[in-house]
Design a protein around this motif. Structure first.
Motif, PDB file in Angstrom:
ATOM      1  N   HIS A  51      33.096  26.743  40.081  1.00  0.00           N
ATOM      2  CA  HIS A  51      32.208  26.159  39.090  1.00  0.00           C
ATOM      3  C   HIS A  51      31.159  25.196  39.658  1.00  0.00           C
ATOM      4  CE1 HIS A  51      31.027  23.780  35.575  1.00  0.00           C
ATOM      5  NE2 HIS A  51      31.074  24.948  34.963  1.00  0.00           N
ATOM      6  N   TRP A  55      35.456  23.129  27.723  1.00  0.00           N
ATOM      7  CA  TRP A  55      35.489  23.261  29.183  1.00  0.00           C
ATOM      8  C   TRP A  55      34.069  23.109  29.741  1.00  0.00           C
ATOM      9  CZ3 TRP A  55      34.014  26.806  33.119  1.00  0.00           C
ATOM     10  CH2 TRP A  55      34.789  26.794  34.290  1.00  0.00           C
ATOM     11  N   SER A  69      38.514  28.998  30.316  1.00  0.00           N
ATOM     12  CA  SER A  69      39.010  27.643  30.569  1.00  0.00           C
ATOM     13  C   SER A  69      40.413  27.685  31.165  1.00  0.00           C
ATOM     14  CB  SER A  69      39.034  26.842  29.272  1.00  0.00           C
ATOM     15  OG  SER A  69      39.984  27.390  28.378  1.00  0.00           O
ATOM     16  N   TRP A  70      41.136  28.818  30.978  1.00  0.00           N
ATOM     17  CA  TRP A  70      42.505  28.985  31.460  1.00  0.00           C
ATOM     18  C   TRP A  70      42.528  29.417  32.922  1.00  0.00           C
ATOM     19  CZ3 TRP A  70      42.457  33.930  33.145  1.00  0.00           C
ATOM     20  CH2 TRP A  70      41.496  34.775  32.573  1.00  0.00           C
ATOM     21  N   CYS A  71      41.337  29.725  33.467  1.00  0.00           N
ATOM     22  CA  CYS A  71      41.266  30.381  34.775  1.00  0.00           C
ATOM     23  C   CYS A  71      41.057  29.333  35.859  1.00  0.00           C
ATOM     24  CB  CYS A  71      40.133  31.405  34.732  1.00  0.00           C
ATOM     25  SG  CYS A  71      39.429  31.847  36.299  1.00  0.00           S
ATOM     26  N   VAL A  72      42.089  29.146  36.693  1.00  0.00           N
ATOM     27  CA  VAL A  72      42.056  28.083  37.699  1.00  0.00           C
ATOM     28  C   VAL A  72      40.990  28.355  38.750  1.00  0.00           C
ATOM     29  CG1 VAL A  72      43.434  26.786  39.346  1.00  0.00           C
ATOM     30  CG2 VAL A  72      44.525  27.774  37.331  1.00  0.00           C
ATOM     31  N   ALA A  73      40.895  29.607  39.174  1.00  0.00           N
ATOM     32  CA  ALA A  73      39.934  29.940  40.235  1.00  0.00           C
ATOM     33  C   ALA A  73      38.497  29.760  39.752  1.00  0.00           C
ATOM     34  CB  ALA A  73      40.167  31.367  40.724  1.00  0.00           C
ATOM     35  N   CYS A  74      38.289  29.837  38.414  1.00  0.00           N
ATOM     36  CA  CYS A  74      36.937  29.658  37.883  1.00  0.00           C
ATOM     37  C   CYS A  74      36.450  28.235  38.132  1.00  0.00           C
ATOM     38  CB  CYS A  74      36.907  29.946  36.378  1.00  0.00           C
ATOM     39  SG  CYS A  74      37.326  31.650  35.989  1.00  0.00           S
ATOM     40  N   LEU A  75      37.400  27.297  38.069  1.00  0.00           N
ATOM     41  CA  LEU A  75      37.042  25.903  38.284  1.00  0.00           C
ATOM     42  C   LEU A  75      36.669  25.660  39.750  1.00  0.00           C
ATOM     43  CD1 LEU A  75      36.775  23.409  36.614  1.00  0.00           C
ATOM     44  CD2 LEU A  75      39.174  22.866  37.051  1.00  0.00           C
ATOM     45  N   ILE A  76      37.230  26.481  40.641  1.00  0.00           N
ATOM     46  CA  ILE A  76      36.913  26.347  42.064  1.00  0.00           C
ATOM     47  C   ILE A  76      35.448  26.695  42.318  1.00  0.00           C
ATOM     48  CG2 ILE A  76      37.386  27.308  44.368  1.00  0.00           C
ATOM     49  CD1 ILE A  76      40.286  27.715  43.448  1.00  0.00           C
ATOM     50  N   GLU A 105      39.696  33.135  25.378  1.00  0.00           N
ATOM     51  CA  GLU A 105      40.119  31.751  25.174  1.00  0.00           C
ATOM     52  C   GLU A 105      41.258  31.710  24.163  1.00  0.00           C
ATOM     53  OE1 GLU A 105      39.445  29.376  26.856  1.00  0.00           O
ATOM     54  OE2 GLU A 105      37.578  29.863  27.883  1.00  0.00           O
TER      55      GLU A 105
END
Lengths: 148, 180
Positions: free
Chosen positions: B82, B112, B73-80, B103
């Protein structure tokens, strides 16, 4: 008359010498957290020695012993776990290398692909020395001839 | 003749070194080769995240081509990446398994996934990096392509975008599927 250094310059020299000496002392700041330290001092000493050989894959130019990165911390804990479970030093290192490759070793192993790393600098120094020797010999002979 | 041009030798050597370094600098020093390509997935077994009945372990990967995705959930690129992973799931393209890495607390990962959607078949909780180290992970997101026999065949570091998927990653999945 002797040229005396100005006071500011003297202080600068002193500071430089002190800074140089400080580099010789063992670094007191450590990334290893108190709760990570093993109860058995022999195990802990082995863990420290192994950790110094392993590269932190996140920060890359630090060992996991030096690094504050979270992944380095988890690797230190893993190293300690495996030591407590009875792995030898080589087994612990082999385990980490099997996951991350030779890259995690701060001292690359001597083998085919890394040979140039180990031999290269020595070879270059040798070539330079040979070139220098042949140059000075020739210069000497020519000077002799010119002197005759 | 050859001796006359010997003085050029250092210049040529320096130029060659310079060209070598120039190309060396174009490479991404963070992009490490994975030591696990063409090796079987290492033994691992991760607990379920909160609110989920089942964790994720090595044997889940046998018998089909699958993806293992490291996220947090802390990983910004993961949201990209997703939304694209959600799309892969919605279209049933390939099963994706998740390793919920490091986490800060037990609720962060599940929350998340509740908020943005869960593209994973199973998710393993990995607070101590056991799963991440098993896969030789250096950062998130990373995605591993595992063949039917449970052998790691490819690693993609960084977010999966539609572009990379169509040009590079989907052909890999197809190739692995074509193998017996």
């Amino acid at each position: 008359m002797a040229d005396r250094p100005a006071p500011a310059r003297r202080i600068l020299v002193l500071l430089t010498v002190l800074a140089g000496l400080a580099g010789l002392l063992p670094d007191p700041a450590r990334a290893v957290l108190p709760e990570e330290v093993l109860a058995n001092p022999v195990h802990e000493a082995r863990a420290r020695a192994i950790s110094k050989e392993l590269r932190c894959v996140v920060c890359q130019n630090q060992s996991i012993d030096d690094s504050d990165a979270e992944l380095a911390r988890d690797l230190r804990v893993l190293v300690r776990q495996r030591i407590v479970e009875g792995d030898s030093d080589d087994e612990v290192i082999a385990y980490v290398v099997s996951r991350y490759g030779d890259f995690v070793l701060l001292r690359p192993p001597v083998k085919g692909a890394t040979l140039v790393l180990w031999i290269g600098p020595i070879a270059i120094v040798l070539i330079g020395l040979l070139a220098m020797i042949s140059y000075f010999r020739r210069a000497g002979r020519e000077a002799e001839r010119a002197g005759q | 003749m050859s001796r006359r041009f010997l003085f050029l030798l250092p210049l040529v050597l320096i130029a060659a070194l310079g060209i070598g370094f120039w190309f060396g600098l174009q490479r991404d020093p963070q992009a490490l080769p994975s030591a696990l390509i063409n090796k079987p997935v290492p033994e691992f077994s991760l607990a379920a995240i909160e609110g989920s009945a089942r964790g994720f372990r090595r044997d889940d990967l046998l018998g089909k081509v699958s993806l293992v995705n490291i996220f947090g959930s802390w990983c910004v690129a993961c949201l990209i990446e997703h939304p694209f992973l959600m799309e892969l799931k919605a279209n049933g393209v390939v099963p994706i398994y998740g390793i919920n890495w490091r986490e800060p607390n037990r609720r962060a990962g599940p929350e998340w996934l509740d908020k943005f959607g869960n593209p994973y078949r199973f998710v393993g909780d990995d607070p101590r990096s056991e799963g991440a180290i098993a896969f030789g992970v250096t950062g998130a997101p990373e995605t591993f392509f595992v063949d039917r026999k449970g052998i790691i065949r490819y690693k993609h570091a960084g977010p999966i975008t539609r572009d990379v998927w169509e040009s590079k990653l989907w052909p890999i999945v197809q190739r692995l599927r074509a193998e017996s």
